[in-house]
Design an enzyme around this catalytic site. Structure first.
Site, PDB file in Angstrom:
ATOM      1  N   HIS A   1      10.048   3.195   6.570  1.00  0.00           N
ATOM      2  CA  HIS A   1       9.444   3.914   7.690  1.00  0.00           C
ATOM      3  C   HIS A   1       8.410   4.902   7.185  1.00  0.00           C
ATOM      4  O   HIS A   1       8.580   5.476   6.104  1.00  0.00           O
ATOM      5  CB  HIS A   1      10.525   4.658   8.495  1.00  0.00           C
ATOM      6  CG  HIS A   1      10.062   4.985   9.867  1.00  0.00           C
ATOM      7  ND1 HIS A   1       9.363   6.133  10.138  1.00  0.00           N
ATOM      8  CD2 HIS A   1      10.154   4.295  11.026  1.00  0.00           C
ATOM      9  CE1 HIS A   1       9.058   6.130  11.420  1.00  0.00           C
ATOM     10  NE2 HIS A   1       9.517   5.031  11.986  1.00  0.00           N
TER      11      HIS A   1
ATOM     12  N   ASP B   1      14.027  -1.494  14.027  1.00  0.00           N
ATOM     13  CA  ASP B   1      13.887  -2.921  14.304  1.00  0.00           C
ATOM     14  C   ASP B   1      14.932  -3.779  13.594  1.00  0.00           C
ATOM     15  O   ASP B   1      15.124  -4.935  13.954  1.00  0.00           O
ATOM     16  CB  ASP B   1      12.485  -3.386  13.887  1.00  0.00           C
ATOM     17  CG  ASP B   1      11.425  -2.716  14.737  1.00  0.00           C
ATOM     18  OD1 ASP B   1      11.513  -2.850  15.963  1.00  0.00           O
ATOM     19  OD2 ASP B   1      10.547  -2.042  14.184  1.00  0.00           O
TER      20      ASP B   1
HETATM   21  C1  LIG Z   1       6.891   0.852   8.171  1.00  0.00           C
HETATM   22  C2  LIG Z   1       6.056   0.765   6.909  1.00  0.00           C
HETATM   23  C3  LIG Z   1       4.682   0.153   7.261  1.00  0.00           C
HETATM   24  C4  LIG Z   1       5.860   2.126   6.314  1.00  0.00           C
HETATM   25  O1  LIG Z   1       5.121   1.928   5.163  1.00  0.00           O
HETATM   26  P1  LIG Z   1       4.660   3.145   4.256  1.00  0.00           P
HETATM   27  O2  LIG Z   1       4.230   4.239   5.147  1.00  0.00           O
HETATM   28  O3  LIG Z   1       3.701   2.613   3.255  1.00  0.00           O
HETATM   29  O4  LIG Z   1       6.024   3.544   3.587  1.00  0.00           O
HETATM   30  P2  LIG Z   1       6.240   4.176   2.199  1.00  0.00           P
HETATM   31  O5  LIG Z   1       5.139   5.118   1.857  1.00  0.00           O
HETATM   32  O6  LIG Z   1       7.633   4.683   2.201  1.00  0.00           O
HETATM   33  O7  LIG Z   1       6.153   2.929   1.201  1.00  0.00           O
HETATM   34  C5  LIG Z   1       6.306   3.140  -0.153  1.00  0.00           C
HETATM   35  C6  LIG Z   1       6.223   1.841  -0.885  1.00  0.00           C
HETATM   36  O8  LIG Z   1       7.304   1.009  -0.487  1.00  0.00           O
HETATM   37  C7  LIG Z   1       6.837  -0.229  -0.009  1.00  0.00           C
HETATM   38  N1  LIG Z   1       7.612  -0.639   1.154  1.00  0.00           N
HETATM   39  C8  LIG Z   1       7.860   0.105   2.259  1.00  0.00           C
HETATM   40  N2  LIG Z   1       8.613  -0.607   3.105  1.00  0.00           N
HETATM   41  C9  LIG Z   1       8.807  -1.816   2.543  1.00  0.00           C
HETATM   42  C10 LIG Z   1       9.469  -2.971   2.952  1.00  0.00           C
HETATM   43  N3  LIG Z   1      10.058  -3.043   4.139  1.00  0.00           N
HETATM   44  N4  LIG Z   1       9.497  -4.028   2.131  1.00  0.00           N
HETATM   45  C11 LIG Z   1       8.889  -3.977   0.925  1.00  0.00           C
HETATM   46  N5  LIG Z   1       8.226  -2.906   0.482  1.00  0.00           N
HETATM   47  C12 LIG Z   1       8.190  -1.833   1.286  1.00  0.00           C
HETATM   48  C13 LIG Z   1       5.420   0.064   0.397  1.00  0.00           C
HETATM   49  O9  LIG Z   1       4.642  -1.133   0.410  1.00  0.00           O
HETATM   50  C14 LIG Z   1       4.976   1.033  -0.653  1.00  0.00           C
HETATM   51  O10 LIG Z   1       4.750   0.297  -1.833  1.00  0.00           O
HETATM   52  P3  LIG Z   1       3.686   0.789  -2.951  1.00  0.00           P
HETATM   53  O11 LIG Z   1       4.093   2.181  -3.311  1.00  0.00           O
HETATM   54  O12 LIG Z   1       3.866  -0.195  -4.044  1.00  0.00           O
HETATM   55  O13 LIG Z   1       2.354   0.716  -2.290  1.00  0.00           O
HETATM   56  C15 LIG Z   1       6.741  -0.125   5.846  1.00  0.00           C
HETATM   57  O14 LIG Z   1       7.984   0.453   5.504  1.00  0.00           O
HETATM   58  C16 LIG Z   1       6.904  -1.554   6.275  1.00  0.00           C
HETATM   59  O15 LIG Z   1       5.953  -2.331   6.189  1.00  0.00           O
HETATM   60  N6  LIG Z   1       8.115  -1.945   6.749  1.00  0.00           N
HETATM   61  C17 LIG Z   1       8.333  -3.303   7.206  1.00  0.00           C
HETATM   62  C18 LIG Z   1       7.805  -3.483   8.613  1.00  0.00           C
HETATM   63  C19 LIG Z   1       8.658  -2.771   9.623  1.00  0.00           C
HETATM   64  O16 LIG Z   1       9.870  -2.890   9.622  1.00  0.00           O
HETATM   65  N7  LIG Z   1       7.993  -2.061  10.522  1.00  0.00           N
HETATM   66  C20 LIG Z   1       8.656  -1.331  11.601  1.00  0.00           C
HETATM   67  C21 LIG Z   1       8.574   0.140  11.373  1.00  0.00           C
HETATM   68  S1  LIG Z   1       9.548   1.017  12.563  1.00  0.00           S
END
Ligand SMILES: CC(C)(COP(=O)(O)OP(=O)(O)OC[C@H]1O[C@@H](n2cnc3c(N)ncnc32)[C@H](O)[C@@H]1OP(=O)(O)O)[C@@H](O)C(=O)NCCC(=O)NCCS
Length: 393
Positions: free
Chosen positions: A263, A320
């Site tokens: 998130h 989700d």
């Molecule tokens: C929601 C989301 C976009 C937030 O992403 P974010 O703001 O970049 O989150 P973070 O900063 O905590 O991410 C840190 C790292 O973890 C990775 N990461 C975060 N969620 C991940 C996931 N579900 N699967 C794999 N890797 C993930 C990011 O790509 C990032 O990697 P990096 O440092 O190598 O670039 C992301 O967690 C995601 O894509 N989740 C899956 C989709 C989802 O469930 N969306 C609904 C949200 S309510």
């Protein structure tokens, strides 16, 4: 003094763009509050219409106010007939989120209060939207299956009526209540992408429906509301998988996401996911479909431990992750799951639109207009030489 703030390609993460009185998140502690009330308490004691009233009006209704609000929601469900007539001409394979986004302006066309941009008229529009978004979702589902939309069951709860209009079967009371809780949990979430889209659009003084159509578009993406459908796809793919740990590793090694995890704001478990996890187990037990709960919690366990191993201990299930199995067990098809999110989030969107339009948390309304840095082709301020087409190579 140069007041330019340079924050690029961060998705505005951590940037405070406005004040709001509607909801609050403590991402470190996993706390979500609507208008002062904890989400756990609302999920336990409130109903979706009462929560929608709270979000829209800023305080909980008394009995008479709630009855009146419920009457207005029930009263607005009948829609101008041209809307479903239009649906019947659209390609049946159209995605429900595209249909929903395209149908919001149709609601605008049928709204007699549209030219009136007072707060009262906006509240009326909000009530119509909260009432009608589920009718649109259910109506499209029936029409795409060659069935006629159903009249409402005015005696059912908002959630129960949605299930009825979707399937034509009177829902079990406990299942309807579980959906009601899901709607409470999804109703608002501060400045998420779709809410920001709504606020940005109405900051131009566009009407509420224009803002909501933008919100639906933003919600449809797989990194936002579209994630629930992706989670269900993952569960179906992994139904027969024996090596969940291996699958998680391969997924991450391939640079792919585990949907429903992580998130932008929460650094711990999303408080909504905890409640949805309980509902997933309860529904699974009731319906003899515990396999979805067990599979989800197995994936959660494997993913959380793999993320920890990779130095990302903050990635946990979000809203989700467990809503996918819950909606599936309620008979909601995969491609309709994100629309069910919209059935709920429309309450938050409308509340934010009113707050934005009428500057209820700011000194005055402002047009969102960030800047960008030009890094494209540049030949100086006189511009590049325009060559006639026959001389270009
Ligand atoms: C929601 C989301 C976009 C937030 O992403 P974010 O703001 O970049 O989150 P973070 O900063 O905590 O991410 C840190 C790292 O973890 C990775 N990461 C975060 N969620 C991940 C996931 N579900 N699967 C794999 N890797 C993930 C990011 O790509 C990032 O990697 P990096 O440092 O190598 O670039 C992301 O967690 C995601 O894509 N989740 C899956 C989709 C989802 O469930 N969306 C609904 C949200 S309510």
């Amino acid at each position: 003094m140069d007041e330019t703030v340079r924050i690029k390609n961060t998705g505005l993460k951590g940037v405070t763009v406005a004040d709001t009185k509607i909801s609050f998140i403590d991402g470190e502690r996993g706390i979500l509050i609507y208008r002062g009330y904890r989400i756990e308490e609302l999920a336990e004691k409130s109903s979706f219409p009462e929560t929608a009233y709270l979000l829209l009006n800023g305080s909980l209704p008394d009995e008479e106010q709630l009855n009146d609000f419920n009457r207005k929601i029930t009263g607005a469900r009948g829609m101008p007939t041209f809307i479903f007539d239009t649906f019947k001409k659209w390609p049946r394979q159209s995605h429900p989120m595209d249909v929903l986004q395209a149908s919001i302006p149709l609601l605008a066309m049928g709204d007699p209060d549209l030219p009136n941009d007072t707060r009262e008229a906006n509240v009326l529009q909000a009530v119509r939207l909260i009432s009608r978004v589920p009718v649109l979702v259910a109506g499209w589902h029936r029409i795409r299956n060659g069935l006629e939309p159903l009249p409402q069951d005015g005696k059912s709860s908002h959630a129960g009526n949605f299930l009825w209009q979707l399937s034509g079967e009177k829902p079990d009371a406990e299942i309807a209540r579980d959906l009601d809780i899901c709607l409470i949990l999804h109703a608002d979430h501060t400045f998420n992408a779709s809410t920001f889209a709504c606020r940005e659009v109405v900051s131009t003084r566009a009407h509420m429906y224009a803002g909501i159509a933008a919100g639906v578009g933003a919600l449809s993406g797989s990194l936002h509301g579209g994630a629930n459908a992706e989670v269900m796809k993952m569960l179906m793919e992994l139904e027969a998988e024996e090596d969940i740990d291996g699958w998680v590793r391969r997924q991450l090694d391939g640079g792919k996401k585990i949907m429903g995890m992580g998130h932008a704001v929460y650094r711990t478990v999303d408080p909504r996911a905890k409640i949805l996890k309980e509902i997933s187990l309860r529904l699974g037990t009731k319906l003899g479909q515990e396999k979805w709960y067990h599979l989800s919690s197995r994936i959660e366990e494997a993913a959380v431990s793999e993320f920890e191993r990779r130095g990302k201990p903050n990635i946990k299930p979000n809203v989700d992750f467990y809503s996918a199995s819950v909606y599936h067990m309620m008979g909601i098809p995969n491609d309709l799951m994100t629309s069910v999110f919209a059935v709920s989030r429309v309450a938050g969107w409308c509340s934010h639109i009113i707050e934005e339009k009428f500057a209820e948390a700011q000194e005055r309304p402002a047009l969102y207009r960030p800047t960008s840095e030009y890094i494209g082709n540049y030949c100086g301020l006189m511009g590049c030489t325009y060559e006639p087409i026959e001389r270009r190579k």
